[in-house]
Design a protein around this motif. Sequence first.
Motif, mmCIF file in Angstrom:
data_model
loop_
_atom_site.group_PDB
_atom_site.id
_atom_site.type_symbol
_atom_site.label_atom_id
_atom_site.label_comp_id
_atom_site.label_asym_id
_atom_site.label_seq_id
_atom_site.Cartn_x
_atom_site.Cartn_y
_atom_site.Cartn_z
ATOM 1 N N ALA A 110 -6.004 35.853 -15.861
ATOM 2 C CA ALA A 110 -5.349 37.247 -16.121
ATOM 3 C C ALA A 110 -6.436 38.193 -17.531
ATOM 4 O O ALA A 110 -7.410 38.986 -17.401
ATOM 5 N N HIS A 111 -6.303 37.432 -18.795
ATOM 6 C CA HIS A 111 -7.680 36.915 -19.772
ATOM 7 C C HIS A 111 -9.184 37.384 -18.627
ATOM 8 O O HIS A 111 -9.797 38.007 -19.280
ATOM 9 N N ILE A 112 -9.395 36.597 -18.037
ATOM 10 C CA ILE A 112 -10.710 36.289 -17.633
ATOM 11 C C ILE A 112 -11.353 37.488 -16.733
ATOM 12 O O ILE A 112 -12.597 37.791 -17.127
ATOM 13 N N SER A 113 -10.042 38.000 -15.841
ATOM 14 C CA SER A 113 -10.571 38.609 -14.923
ATOM 15 C C SER A 113 -10.646 40.121 -15.142
ATOM 16 O O SER A 113 -11.370 40.908 -15.036
ATOM 17 N N ALA A 114 -10.509 40.658 -16.540
ATOM 18 C CA ALA A 114 -10.257 41.752 -17.477
ATOM 19 C C ALA A 114 -11.842 41.773 -17.555
ATOM 20 O O ALA A 114 -12.622 42.830 -17.834
ATOM 21 N N VAL A 115 -12.366 40.984 -18.461
ATOM 22 C CA VAL A 115 -13.564 40.600 -18.704
ATOM 23 C C VAL A 115 -15.227 40.647 -17.370
ATOM 24 O O VAL A 115 -15.718 40.982 -18.162
ATOM 25 N N ASP A 116 -14.426 39.821 -16.807
ATOM 26 C CA ASP A 116 -15.189 40.016 -15.306
ATOM 27 C C ASP A 116 -15.714 41.191 -15.083
ATOM 28 O O ASP A 116 -16.745 41.019 -14.173
ATOM 29 N N TYR A 117 -14.024 41.802 -15.276
ATOM 30 C CA TYR A 117 -14.501 43.283 -14.294
ATOM 31 C C TYR A 117 -16.007 43.837 -15.408
ATOM 32 O O TYR A 117 -17.055 44.541 -14.399
ATOM 33 N N MET A 118 -16.208 43.750 -16.264
ATOM 34 C CA MET A 118 -17.679 43.954 -17.152
ATOM 35 C C MET A 118 -18.696 43.001 -16.637
ATOM 36 O O MET A 118 -19.715 43.220 -17.825
ATOM 37 N N GLY A 119 -18.426 41.729 -16.383
ATOM 38 C CA GLY A 119 -18.850 40.699 -15.438
ATOM 39 C C GLY A 119 -20.292 40.323 -17.270
ATOM 40 O O GLY A 119 -20.927 39.547 -17.439
ATOM 41 N N ASP A 120 -19.027 40.222 -17.924
ATOM 42 C CA ASP A 120 -19.127 39.246 -19.164
ATOM 43 C C ASP A 120 -18.412 37.697 -19.287
ATOM 44 O O ASP A 120 -18.623 37.264 -20.187
ATOM 45 N N VAL A 121 -18.864 37.236 -17.016
ATOM 46 C CA VAL A 121 -17.642 35.761 -17.910
ATOM 47 C C VAL A 121 -19.341 34.544 -17.496
ATOM 48 O O VAL A 121 -19.321 35.009 -16.205
ATOM 49 N N PRO A 122 -20.245 34.348 -18.274
ATOM 50 C CA PRO A 122 -21.253 33.440 -18.081
ATOM 51 C C PRO A 122 -21.284 32.035 -17.090
ATOM 52 O O PRO A 122 -20.652 30.847 -17.199
ATOM 53 N N TRP A 123 -20.784 32.677 -15.297
ATOM 54 C CA TRP A 123 -20.288 31.761 -14.872
ATOM 55 C C TRP A 123 -21.130 30.200 -14.498
ATOM 56 O O TRP A 123 -20.434 29.029 -14.048
#
Lengths: 230, 230
Positions: B176-189
């Motif tokens: 859940a926490h990662i998903s909000a960050v992922d919306y913004m494109g800020d997860v360095p996958w």
Amino acid sequence: MAILYHHPFCPHSRFIRLSMAEMGMECDLLEERPWERREGFLLLNPAGTTPVLVEEQMSAVPGATVIAEWLDETRGLALGDRRLLPESPQARVEVRRLVNWFGRKFAEEVSEPLVSEKIYKRFMRAEHGGSSPDAAAIRAAKSNIRYHLKYIGYLIRQRNWLAGPSLTYADLCAAAHISAVDYMGDVPWDEDEHAREWYARVKSRPGFRTLMTDRVPGMQPSPVYADLDF
Amino acid sequence: MAILYHHPFCPHSRFIRLSMAEMGMECDLLEERPWERREGFLLLNPAGTTPVLVEEQMSAVPGATVIAEWLDETRGLALGDRRLLPESPQARVEVRRLVNWFGRKFAEEVSEPLVSEKIYKRFMRAEHGGSSPDAAAIRAAKSNIRYHLKYIGYLIRQRNWLAGPSLTYADLCAAAHISAVDYMGDVPWDEDEHAREWYARVKSRPGFRTLMTDRVPGMQPSPVYADLDF
């Protein structure tokens, strides 16, 4: 015997010490300076925070709320009507809500900045973040505590204890955080007489006795700290 | 039907939405802007934070971890081996430890600053604390997320899910926490392939579908946000 890794003025650790005392549980207290990030301690709790409970033959139980739930799950039923997390799910909601209030909100707004700035920083070397106390942070915390005392007074005008008719984790958590601040003399007890009366009652519980003997080297406790008639 | 007061990009609210979906529980979602400190909302949760769950004939259940415990106490047993908080006290310690890790540590270090600075501030008026985004806070959060992804990868190399052999609150809270960050494109996958593989698995759970349709007006989600093969 169980071991509690704690810091004597960590309010979260004090919450667990009070809870274990209410349950009649003894443990060895091992002082940890979490800011030193000792490797052996990080293996017990990768988050690097106190308290951590280690029981024989068990893996570590890290964090005050996790320990409180663990203690209730393993010892709660045997406590009968002295259980610190009541039976009914709805009553448990109110206890947990208040444990969050004091363990997170009060901690962030009051007890953690005061303990960090005024106590921990005395012992922190520069490489661990040591510096002179931040006067603005101290001032903000000393202002914030007033509305928290009013909130305690508001609750106590309606209930015998913070979360309802009996003593619960909510009282012990709130009192633990306040006790660390009280050592420094930063609790304005004239703010709310109901809050003061409630704290006097919690302070007379047997678990408070050992807390009252803790001392910060070079820093005397405030005159009211160990006084039951403050 | 139950009502969940939430904000679509509040990571704590997303954790509860995912959990209720896993339990097959429906609820009405009411959007709250917690920074406005609406009086009716403060009556439900004096702390003024989302999420808050209100079930018929019940007083409010405020706060993600309090709601998670409440849902487990009132629905957990009926879920059998799909229960999100496992039976054994020791396994529950690990789930709660990780829910704290992501719901507090990750929240403070990553998701709360990013959501506040990049999303909430778009809608906050000056009197509610609105201002331009704090570039230093954003930079720190984007740096912090890397070690959290590595920690997820470290856990997933040893276990099927974050806290052990089955899906638990730990996975839903972290995702859940990662998903909000992922919306913004800020997860360095590209940081950790095991973390990425784990997230792809959680993302394919049915509860994720409604999260993926949430939009911030005037801000497109990152191309990987709703992609199951990111």
